[in-house]
Design a protein around this motif. Structure first.
Motif, short mmCIF file in Angstrom:
data_model
loop_
_atom_site.label_atom_id
_atom_site.label_comp_id
_atom_site.label_asym_id
_atom_site.label_seq_id
_atom_site.Cartn_x
_atom_site.Cartn_y
_atom_site.Cartn_z
N LEU B 304 40.27 47.07 38.80
CA LEU B 304 39.96 47.06 40.23
C LEU B 304 38.55 46.51 40.44
O LEU B 304 38.33 45.64 41.29
CB LEU B 304 40.06 48.49 40.77
CG LEU B 304 39.82 48.64 42.27
CD1 LEU B 304 40.95 48.00 43.05
CD2 LEU B 304 39.68 50.10 42.65
N ALA B 305 37.60 47.01 39.62
CA ALA B 305 36.21 46.57 39.76
C ALA B 305 36.10 45.06 39.57
O ALA B 305 35.39 44.38 40.31
CB ALA B 305 35.33 47.30 38.76
N ILE B 306 36.86 44.54 38.59
CA ILE B 306 36.79 43.10 38.32
C ILE B 306 37.39 42.31 39.47
O ILE B 306 36.83 41.32 39.93
CB ILE B 306 37.53 42.76 37.00
CG1 ILE B 306 36.88 43.47 35.82
CG2 ILE B 306 37.59 41.27 36.77
CD1 ILE B 306 35.46 43.07 35.55
N ARG B 308 37.60 43.18 42.49
CA ARG B 308 36.72 43.25 43.65
C ARG B 308 35.52 42.32 43.49
O ARG B 308 35.05 41.71 44.44
CB ARG B 308 36.19 44.68 43.86
CG ARG B 308 37.23 45.66 44.30
CD ARG B 308 37.70 45.34 45.72
NE ARG B 308 39.08 45.73 45.92
CZ ARG B 308 39.47 46.95 46.26
NH1 ARG B 308 38.60 47.91 46.43
NH2 ARG B 308 40.75 47.21 46.44
N ALA B 309 35.04 42.22 42.25
CA ALA B 309 33.87 41.39 42.00
C ALA B 309 34.20 39.91 42.17
O ALA B 309 33.31 39.09 42.34
CB ALA B 309 33.32 41.66 40.61
N PRO B 311 36.46 38.10 44.59
CA PRO B 311 37.39 38.26 45.70
C PRO B 311 38.25 37.02 45.93
O PRO B 311 37.95 36.20 46.76
CB PRO B 311 36.48 38.55 46.90
CG PRO B 311 35.13 38.09 46.51
CD PRO B 311 35.07 37.95 45.02
N GLN B 313 42.64 35.64 44.75
CA GLN B 313 43.88 36.11 44.15
C GLN B 313 43.74 36.10 42.62
O GLN B 313 43.72 35.04 42.01
CB GLN B 313 45.05 35.22 44.57
CG GLN B 313 45.43 35.35 46.02
CD GLN B 313 46.02 36.71 46.36
OE1 GLN B 313 46.19 37.57 45.51
NE2 GLN B 313 46.34 36.90 47.63
N ASP B 344 34.44 40.32 33.37
CA ASP B 344 33.69 39.71 34.44
C ASP B 344 33.49 38.22 34.15
O ASP B 344 33.64 37.37 35.02
CB ASP B 344 32.34 40.41 34.56
CG ASP B 344 31.63 40.04 35.85
OD1 ASP B 344 32.30 39.94 36.88
OD2 ASP B 344 30.40 39.83 35.81
#
Lengths: 226, 441
Positions: B304-306, B308-309, B311, B313, B344
């Motif tokens: 999720l964090a990735i 979100r980082a 943004p 698809q 990341d």
């Protein structure tokens, strides 16, 4: 779009607030966790930008409390504590995104934009789409059938709100709540002026007026401007 | 390395051997002495009997043979005498043609001599008066067979000792094994500690081990506290430096373009260096120091964090081998930092897809992270690798996440390899091998 910025570093907030305002956000700024706590629960913010190391109440505790009280406003955590473990803990506490300090302003705007899109059920594509309209939020330009129309601050904010809530009747009260921060004097005439401005630029049919109810951005049928 | 068991065995063996030797020598000496005393007493008695057998005859002194034990008449019976009376010499018939050594004038004493037929004789000489006549007695008896009996007794004793030693050694091995069993248990516990299955050693059941257990637990606590303190300090330092940096970053936006560019370049350099050193400062490098990594609990949030980082698809497929334990023997924050940095990095380059797989291969955890981005050219690959190898070189751009990952992997004695183009997705592939069971050595 109305934001709550909770940041105790005044120098940083002094830079962030104008940046966010320029990008078409109404910003309420609080430095203390306790103030922010109350405000977030009473005012209809579209997103909260939250620093974690706050006086009063610690940011993570604040976030957990908000979530346990059913506050679903998307929260972007903005903090210098940016190890991946901290990020995971932040997300677990209910944050929607996590941005480490220092950050590039564009990065913050991009993340906020994605956050707001998601919270309105839109896809995180580079451009915000509604009907035949495409909004480039970074450049504050709306495109319709290849034609680019530049918008100034207030009409841009209004159009963005309509495009994030397409086909829904939005009351004046709601518009005022989401487009102006807590300190701005509210004047329904001003809203009317901005709606008319949008109609002038994009055609009359772009926004419908529902008497006694509010406004609506209809999907699909607005034709080209006369 | 020295062995407690061998040391105990050697100690016992030395002690037992010494005791056995001393005992056997003392026994032999005491037997010998007893035998000699017995023989002397017996010979003294014989002298008395012989003296009693001396009688006054018609032609001077004579020996009354009927008063003498029959053994003196049987040839080579082992009982001999010679009596010298003036010029006359009376010999026992048993002597046959053997000569007892000539009796020295008025000599008296005990002597060990070789007798006839290989016999061992003890010879007693006495000079006595009878009926006013001077008599020199030399009486001998055979002691060889008695000595042989004694030797046999000593041999039996030695054999008994040997048996006892073997028995004691066997018993001792058993005792040592039983005594060392708690140590083995402790070793298992330390292994479990490394695997993160327990956080402290169980209280010891033996008084002698209690200080060791208590000290180990204290040490564990202190290591954990120190790690926490170090992480806190690093985190605080990071916080203290990043805030002004964030402000500077925002301020630089207002500067004229040329100044802004050079300001931001410098700020970025500071930021990267800071991020790198902070990551290094947070590194635990040891699973005993903190909380363990649980892929099932952490990966979804990391994904999720990735996403979100980055943004857009982005599909992140995580594939965790069910053969892996639920909790892996690596420190949670370290693993999150490792995977976070690599994912990341993948997120920066991926078109739309990142795959992460955690597999078990023998005693290794194999992590493969790949994206469907452009990958790197084969010429650039060694450059990325070299960058990571030079730890203190300031890393620029995309190498930062990789460099941090490399340091984390090195801290766990693992191995990180890069693939220019992942066979399935085409982008950069990162493969990490981490030993799962460094605990069993």
């Amino acid at each position: 779009m109305r934001l709550l910025l909770v940041e105790d570093n005044i120098a940083l907030a002094d830079e962030l607030t104008p940046l966010l305002r320029q990008s078409g956000y109404a910003v309420d700024w609080r430095t203390d966790g306790r103030d922010a706590d109350l405000l977030a629960l009473t005012e209809p913010f579209d997103a909260i930008v939250l620093d974690l190391g706050l006086p009063g109440t610690d940011g993570l505790t604040l976030l957990q409390r908000w979530r346990s009280q059913g506050l679903s406003t998307p929260v972007l955590v903005l903090t210098a504590r940016d190890s991946w473990a901290d990020r995971i803990d932040g997300l677990r506490a209910g944050a929607d995104d996590y941005l480490g300090k220092p950050f590039h302003p564009d990065e913050l705007l991009l993340r906020l934009q994605a956050l707001l899109r998601r919270s309105h059920g839109a896809s995180p594509a580079p451009l915000l789409r509604a009907g035949n309209l495409e909004l480039d939020e970074a450049r504050q330009v709306v495109r319709r059938e290849g034609e680019e129309i530049a918008l100034t601050g207030a009409p841009f904010r209004l159009l963005r709100y309509f495009m994030l809530n397409p086909d829904r009747i939005i009351s004046r009260g709601e518009l005022e709540d989401h487009l102006y921060d807590g300190e701005r004097e509210r004047d329904s005439n001003v809203l009317e002026v901005h709606v008319n401005h949008l109609r002038r630029r994009l055609g009359k049919a772009i926004i419908e007026t529902r008497r006694g109810q509010g406004y609506r951005l209809p999907l699909g049928q607005p034709g080209p401007s006369p | 390395m020295r062995s407690l068991r061998t040391q105990l065995t050697v100690g016992l063996l030395l002690t037992l051997t010494t005791v056995a030797l001393v005992t056997l020598l003392a026994t032999a000496w005491l037997f010998e002495r007893g035998l000699r005393n017995y023989a002397i007493a017996h010979l003294e008695n014989e002298v008395s009997t012989l003296l009693g057998a001396v009688a006054r005859g018609p032609e001077g002194l004579m020996l009354l043979h009927e008063r003498i034990a029959p053994a003196y008449r049987r040839p080579l019976s082992g009982r001999y005498f010679v009596i010298i009376v003036g010029r006359e010499q009376w010999r026992s018939r048993s002597l046959w043609d053997f000569e007892l050594p000539t009796v020295p004038e008025r000599g008296a004493g005990v002597e060990r001599i070789a007798g006839p037929d290989g016999q061992q004789l003890l010879l007693l000489r006495r000079s006595l008066e009878r009926f006013g006549q001077h008599l020199d007695f030399a009486v001998a008896m055979e002691t060889g067979s008695l000595a042989a009996d004694l030797r046999f007794a000593v041999q039996v004793l030695a054999a008994l000792w040997l048996g006892a030693m073997v028995l004691l050694l066997l018993l001792q091995r058993l005792w040592v094994r039983r005594a060392l069993a708690p140590l083995e248990g402790l070793r298992d516990q330390v292994a479990a500690l490394r695997r993160g299955e327990q956080s402290h050693l169980q209280p010891a059941t033996y008084r002698e081990l209690e200080p060791l257990v208590a000290e180990t637990n204290r040490l564990l606590d202190s290591v954990r506290t120190r790690l926490q303190r170090a992480r806190h300090a690093v985190s605080n330092l990071g916080h203290a430096l990043k805030l002004p940096l964030a402000v500077l970053q925002q301020l630089s936006e207002r500067a004229e373009p040329a100044l802004r560019a050079s300001l931001q370049e410098q700020l970025t350099t500071i930021q990267r260096r800071l991020a790198r050193e902070l990551a290094r400062g947070r590194l635990a490098g040891d699973s005993t120091a903190g909380v363990l990594f649980e892929p099932a609990a952490e990966l979804p949030l990391l994904q999720l964090a990735i996403s979100r980082a980055h943004p857009r698809q982005l599909t992140i497929n995580a594939d965790v081998d069910p053969a892996l334990p639920a909790r892996l023997p690596f420190e949670r924050d370290d693993m999150l930092e490792l995977l976070g940095n690599l994912l990341d990095n993948a997120g920066k380059w991926a078109q739309s897809r990142i795959d992460i797989a955690l597999r078990r291969q023998a005693d290794e955890l194999v992590i493969v992270i790949a994206d469907d981005g452009p990958g790197v050219t084969t010429e650039r690959l060694p450059e990325l690798t070299r960058r990571g190898a030079r730890l203190d070189e300031s890393v620029s751009g995309d190498g930062l996440g990789l460099a941090i990952a490399r340091e984390l992997v090195a801290a766990y004695q693992g191995e990180l390899t890069l693939t220019a183009h992942d066979p399935a997705l085409g982008g950069l592939g990162v493969t990490i091998r981490l030993p799962l069971a460094a605990t069993r050595d």
